[in-house]
Design a protein around this motif. Structure first.
Motif, PDB file in Angstrom:
ATOM      1  N   ARG A 324       5.262  -1.231   3.525  1.00 59.10           N
ATOM      2  CA  ARG A 324       4.422  -1.859   3.844  1.00 59.10           C
ATOM      3  C   ARG A 324       3.209  -2.580   2.557  1.00 59.10           C
ATOM      4  NH1 ARG A 324       2.095  -4.184   8.014  1.00 59.10           N
ATOM      5  NH2 ARG A 324       0.306  -2.351   8.662  1.00 59.10           N
ATOM      6  N   SER A 325       3.198  -1.814   1.324  1.00 53.93           N
ATOM      7  CA  SER A 325       2.532  -2.123   0.659  1.00 53.93           C
ATOM      8  C   SER A 325       3.630  -3.973   0.025  1.00 53.93           C
ATOM      9  CB  SER A 325       2.702  -1.343  -0.415  1.00 53.93           C
ATOM     10  OG  SER A 325       3.982  -1.322  -1.269  1.00 53.93           O
ATOM     11  N   ARG A 329       6.458  -5.369   7.233  1.00 55.25           N
ATOM     12  CA  ARG A 329       5.842  -5.461   8.910  1.00 55.25           C
ATOM     13  C   ARG A 329       6.120  -4.546   9.938  1.00 55.25           C
ATOM     14  NH1 ARG A 329       6.591 -10.834   7.295  1.00 55.25           N
ATOM     15  NH2 ARG A 329       8.435 -11.274   7.973  1.00 55.25           N
ATOM     16  N   MET A 415      -1.849  -0.076   4.052  1.00 50.51           N
ATOM     17  CA  MET A 415      -1.003   0.185   2.903  1.00 50.51           C
ATOM     18  C   MET A 415      -1.640   1.514   1.504  1.00 50.51           C
ATOM     19  SD  MET A 415      -1.450  -3.501   0.805  1.00 50.51           S
ATOM     20  CE  MET A 415      -2.983  -4.064   0.542  1.00 50.51           C
ATOM     21  N   ALA A 416      -3.085   2.085   2.368  1.00 49.94           N
ATOM     22  CA  ALA A 416      -2.880   3.541   1.422  1.00 49.94           C
ATOM     23  C   ALA A 416      -2.838   4.110   1.710  1.00 49.94           C
ATOM     24  CB  ALA A 416      -4.646   3.895   2.363  1.00 49.94           C
ATOM     25  N   ILE A 417      -2.044   4.537   0.574  1.00 53.23           N
ATOM     26  CA  ILE A 417      -0.758   5.933   0.622  1.00 53.23           C
ATOM     27  C   ILE A 417      -1.359   7.379   0.629  1.00 53.23           C
ATOM     28  CG2 ILE A 417       0.731   7.580  -0.851  1.00 53.23           C
ATOM     29  CD1 ILE A 417       2.127   4.760  -2.022  1.00 53.23           C
TER      30      ILE A 417
ATOM     31  N   SER B  46     -10.739   2.354   0.208  1.00 51.19           N
ATOM     32  CA  SER B  46      -9.196   1.936   0.628  1.00 51.19           C
ATOM     33  C   SER B  46      -9.479   0.975   1.538  1.00 51.19           C
ATOM     34  CB  SER B  46      -8.744   2.934   1.231  1.00 51.19           C
ATOM     35  OG  SER B  46      -8.373   4.675   0.237  1.00 51.19           O
ATOM     36  N   LEU B  49      -9.936  -2.025  -0.010  1.00 52.88           N
ATOM     37  CA  LEU B  49      -7.831  -2.918   0.217  1.00 52.88           C
ATOM     38  C   LEU B  49      -7.935  -3.022   0.788  1.00 52.88           C
ATOM     39  CD1 LEU B  49      -6.494   0.069  -2.469  1.00 52.88           C
ATOM     40  CD2 LEU B  49      -7.831  -2.348  -3.198  1.00 52.88           C
ATOM     41  N   ASN B  50      -7.575  -2.106   1.954  1.00 51.81           N
ATOM     42  CA  ASN B  50      -7.067  -2.567   3.641  1.00 51.81           C
ATOM     43  C   ASN B  50      -8.185  -3.942   4.076  1.00 51.81           C
ATOM     44  OD1 ASN B  50      -4.930  -0.961   4.285  1.00 51.81           O
ATOM     45  ND2 ASN B  50      -6.489   0.480   4.622  1.00 51.81           N
ATOM     46  N   GLY B  53      -6.052  -6.633   2.119  1.00 53.30           N
ATOM     47  CA  GLY B  53      -4.858  -6.799   2.844  1.00 53.30           C
ATOM     48  C   GLY B  53      -4.093  -7.795   3.822  1.00 53.30           C
ATOM     49  N   MET B  55      -5.328  -5.479   6.667  1.00 56.18           N
ATOM     50  CA  MET B  55      -4.723  -4.652   8.030  1.00 56.18           C
ATOM     51  C   MET B  55      -5.825  -4.689   8.543  1.00 56.18           C
ATOM     52  SD  MET B  55      -1.495  -2.732   5.769  1.00 56.18           S
ATOM     53  CE  MET B  55      -1.191  -3.201   4.805  1.00 56.18           C
ATOM     54  N   ASP B  79       0.386 -10.347   7.585  1.00 51.83           N
ATOM     55  CA  ASP B  79       1.068  -9.644   7.641  1.00 51.83           C
ATOM     56  C   ASP B  79       2.020 -10.148   6.227  1.00 51.83           C
ATOM     57  OD1 ASP B  79       0.818  -7.067   7.787  1.00 51.83           O
ATOM     58  OD2 ASP B  79       1.987  -7.346  10.072  1.00 51.83           O
ATOM     59  N   ARG B  82      -0.383 -11.332   3.481  1.00 51.92           N
ATOM     60  CA  ARG B  82       0.139 -10.215   2.139  1.00 51.92           C
ATOM     61  C   ARG B  82       0.740  -9.907   1.369  1.00 51.92           C
ATOM     62  NH1 ARG B  82      -1.122  -6.399   5.153  1.00 51.92           N
ATOM     63  NH2 ARG B  82       1.537  -5.981   6.138  1.00 51.92           N
ATOM     64  N   LEU B  86      -0.027 -10.646  -2.334  1.00 53.29           N
ATOM     65  CA  LEU B  86      -0.369  -9.944  -2.779  1.00 53.29           C
ATOM     66  C   LEU B  86       0.876  -8.926  -3.871  1.00 53.29           C
ATOM     67  CD1 LEU B  86      -3.335  -9.827  -2.060  1.00 53.29           C
ATOM     68  CD2 LEU B  86      -3.025  -7.846  -0.403  1.00 53.29           C
ATOM     69  N   VAL B  88       1.349  -5.333  -5.221  1.00 49.35           N
ATOM     70  CA  VAL B  88       0.030  -3.396  -5.124  1.00 49.35           C
ATOM     71  C   VAL B  88       0.607  -2.826  -5.672  1.00 49.35           C
ATOM     72  CG1 VAL B  88      -0.906  -1.581  -3.193  1.00 49.35           C
ATOM     73  CG2 VAL B  88      -0.584  -4.280  -2.795  1.00 49.35           C
ATOM     74  N   PHE B  90       0.041   1.313  -6.438  1.00 50.71           N
ATOM     75  CA  PHE B  90      -0.168   2.809  -6.406  1.00 50.71           C
ATOM     76  C   PHE B  90      -0.713   3.770  -7.900  1.00 50.71           C
ATOM     77  CE2 PHE B  90       0.678   1.694  -2.143  1.00 50.71           C
ATOM     78  CZ  PHE B  90       0.219   1.051  -1.693  1.00 50.71           C
TER      79      PHE B  90
END
Lengths: 419, 234
Positions: A324-325, A329, A415-417, B46, B49-50, B53, B55, B79, B82, B86, B88, B90
């Motif tokens: 996703r990141s 989609r 996007m958060a893991i 988070s 960030l979402n 993004g 989301m 989507d 992003r 973007l 990203v 982590f």
């Protein structure tokens, strides 16, 4: 396509668990195809064994029983019929030809059939084909024997070889008619029917080897040599059954009725086609049961696949979040899982089909020698292709369920893991 | 080149109706800026960030990224946006274990046409782009490139993730605690590389962390702090 590649690599990454489910689905594919293939081949093989025969006549029992022992050489006759009845009925004005059949002896597990020359001229199989000789000719002398193709091949007999016939059936230690050996006079071409597994001798020969016998054993002290037997009156007293060909098929039912009402002896005349129909009806239950069980095996494999995919979702949450990141989609995530289950099913179908042909190839000689039934390696039928199509479709559908779940999950996770 | 990369106006968002989660009355980040956002865990990082993004959508207020109000985009448009704009990174385990280094780096270009074209434009081919980006980050030995991702050290993995975030020149790089799994020495080195590369590729950097000691690397610091009205705010 990147999704296909990702799915494939991800599958390889988890191959240990996936191999098991792959094996499970492959086996169910194999089972479904094998059951379907065997039932068709059994039917084809039975249907092609007798053609052009209008009536089969034997002692009164069930019509399937009579059909099985006379035509398919499966099981034993309940009773014999008299030579006189045979003579009378075969001289009926509506009868074109007749083939007497006398069973009861064997040679190394293969059955010996006493018959007449009409067998070689009028017995037909498959699409009304007559028997053909690969070598030699019909029996002429008293102790001549004509071998079916498989008998000759399996026992490695050539024209002129000497053969001793045993009394009774089976492979056990049987008493042999050792004093009256036979000589191979002819070998038939393969037919794919029980004829291949039969040794054919004349009715007189059957009589001759039994002249010094009574009630299934040799009469002590009475020894009649082969030479002596040649000079004797060897008119048969009894036969097991006979086949009839009529001048006009229209008279089949009429003649059947009059044979069934035959005064001097209880006889039964059957139409082979109708008896086969009855046999199929008996079979169809077993057939359906087998198909049903195979379908259940397939169902349980797919449930296994579903369970596996659902449990793997949690472990794969990180994988999905990474995808996703980098821009995948939610639809991609759903597709990823559908492709996964489709790919697995596709592989299983390939393995299942391979397994089918591998086992057909390796087991068919064994089945033939053990059960007397020849499994032919043939291409998949339309229905079998459709069956595979249904399985593929089911496999893809299985992926939709975890797919939708992963879709929703990826919407929530974003996007958060989450560890 | 002073177009605003991010403009946030009277944003508020709540996961649940009764509890306000995040409130940002006003925040503007210029293109090319490198911003440190400090916030302890549970401070709505988070969520931010979402929101950035696309989301999730804000309850009220606007978020403009590169002049586009992403609150108004459909989820499919968001989507795409992003994927195109973007990059990203982590905290850790950024990479797909079943792909090799180059495949991991090129992954964003598989989902974004814009980034694919950019990468090809800048480096000739996609492969080349990945290899050169990795080389810029000190991952250039062939022996290393052929290794499985699993065999890399955490520091190396984070650098691969950085190369992946940078490929195809996305306008905005979001790094979410990218150094928390690294020791001090590697941490400083990584942030240096990160800043350097963002400058070089003209990307705006948003670095989110709870670790105050890192703010010395950044020209601008924003803090997510408890909001008297509930939740957190900047």
């Amino acid at each position: 396509m990147i999704l296909l590649r990702l799915t494939w690599l991800s599958l390889l990454n988890r191959k240990a668990t996936l191999l098991l489910i792959l094996a499970s689905i492959s086996i169910s594919v194999f089972l479904l195809l094998a059951v379907d293939m065997v039932r068709h081949q059994v039917k084809d093989s039975f249907s092609s064994t007798v053609s052009g025969t209008d009536l089969v006549v034997g002692a009164r029992s069930g019509q399937i029983n009579l059909l099985l022992y006379s035509v398919f050489r499966i099981g034993n006759a309940t009773n014999n019929i008299s030579w006189q009845s045979y003579q009378e009925i075969s001289k009926h004005p509506k009868v074109d030809w007749s083939i007497p059949l006398s069973l009861g002896d064997s040679h190394k597990g293969y059955r010996v059939l006493g018959t007449s020359q009409t067998y070689f001229t009028h017995y037909r199989y498959g699409k009304k084909q007559n028997l053909d000789f690969a070598k030699g000719k019909p029996f002429a002398g008293l102790f001549d024997v004509v071998l079916g193709a498989e008998v000759a091949k399996a026992l490695n007999y050539k024209l002129g070889d000497s053969i001793v016939i045993a009394h009774g059936m089976g492979n056990a230690a049987l008493v042999e008619h050792g004093d009256k050996p036979f000589v191979v006079s002819g070998i038939l071409k393969p037919t794919g029917t029980p004829v291949d597994r039969t040794l054919h001798v004349s009715l007189e020969a059957i009589e001759a080897i039994h002249v010094d016998w009574k009630a299934g054993t040799k009469i002590p002290g009475l020894n009649i040599s082969a030479e002596q037997a040649l000079g004797m009156d060897l008119k048969p007293k009894q036969i097991t059954a006979f086949m009839l060909g009529l001048k006009s098929r229209l008279s089949v039912f009429h003649l059947q009725r009059s044979i069934n009402n035959y005064r001097s002896e209880p006889l039964q005349a059957i139409l082979p086609g109708l008896a086969l129909q009855e046999l199929w009806q008996m079979f169809s239950l077993a057939e359906k049961a087998l198909m049903f069980v195979s379908a259940l095996v397939a169902l349980s494999s797919f449930i296994g696949l579903l369970a596996l995919m659902l449990t793997s979702l949690n472990e794969r949450r990180r994988e999905m979040a990474i995808l996703r990141s980098v821009g995948a989609r939610p639809m991609h995530i759903l597709l990823l899982l559908v492709i996964e289950s489709s790919l697995l099913t596709c592989l299983s179908v390939l393995f299942g089909v391979a397994l089918l042909y591998l086992s057909l190839g390796t087991l068919s000689p064994w089945i033939q020698s053990e059960w007397g039934f020849r499994l032919i390696v043939q291409p998949l039928t339309l229905w079998q292709w459709q069956l595979l199509g249904i399985l593929m479709l089911a496999g893809s559908c299985v992926g939709v369920i975890p797919g939708i779940r992963a879709y929703k999950q990826s919407l929530i996770d974003g996007m958060a893991i989450r560890l | 080149m002073s177009q605003a990369a991010i403009e946030i106006e009277s944003l508020s968002f709540a996961w649940k109706k009764e509890a306000l989660t995040l409130q940002i009355p006003q925040l503007a980040i210029q293109s090319g800026e490198r911003v440190f956002i400090k916030g302890r865990s549970g401070s709505g990082k988070s969520t931010l960030l979402n929101l950035l993004g696309g989301m999730i959508k804000p309850d009220s207020g606007t978020i403009n990224i590169l002049g586009k109000n992403i609150g108004h985009l459909s989820s499919s448009q968001a989507d795409h946006f992003r994927a195109d704009r973007l990059g990203v990174i982590f905290q850790q385990f950024n990479l797909l274990p079943y792909l090799n280094l180059v495949e991991n780096v090129t992954l964003p270009c598989r989902f974004s046409r814009r980034r694919l074209l950019k990468a090809k434009e800048n480096y000739g081919s996609l492969e080349q782009a990945a290899i050169e980006l990795l080389a810029e980050l000190g991952l250039d030995s062939t022996e290393l490139l052929n290794r499985s991702v699993r065999e890399l050290s955490t520091g190396q993995q984070q650098r691969v993730a950085l190369a992946r975030a940078l490929i195809g020149q996305p306008n905005l790089i979001i790094a979410d605690e990218p150094t928390s799994a690294l020791d001090t020495e590697h941490r400083d080195r990584f942030i240096e590389l990160l800043s350097q590369q963002c400058e070089r590729h003209h990307s705006t950097l948003l670095f989110v962390s709870h670790d105050e000691s890192l703010k010395k690397h950044f020209s601008r610091v924003e803090v997510l702090q408890p909001n008297p009205a509930g939740g957190f705010c900047i």
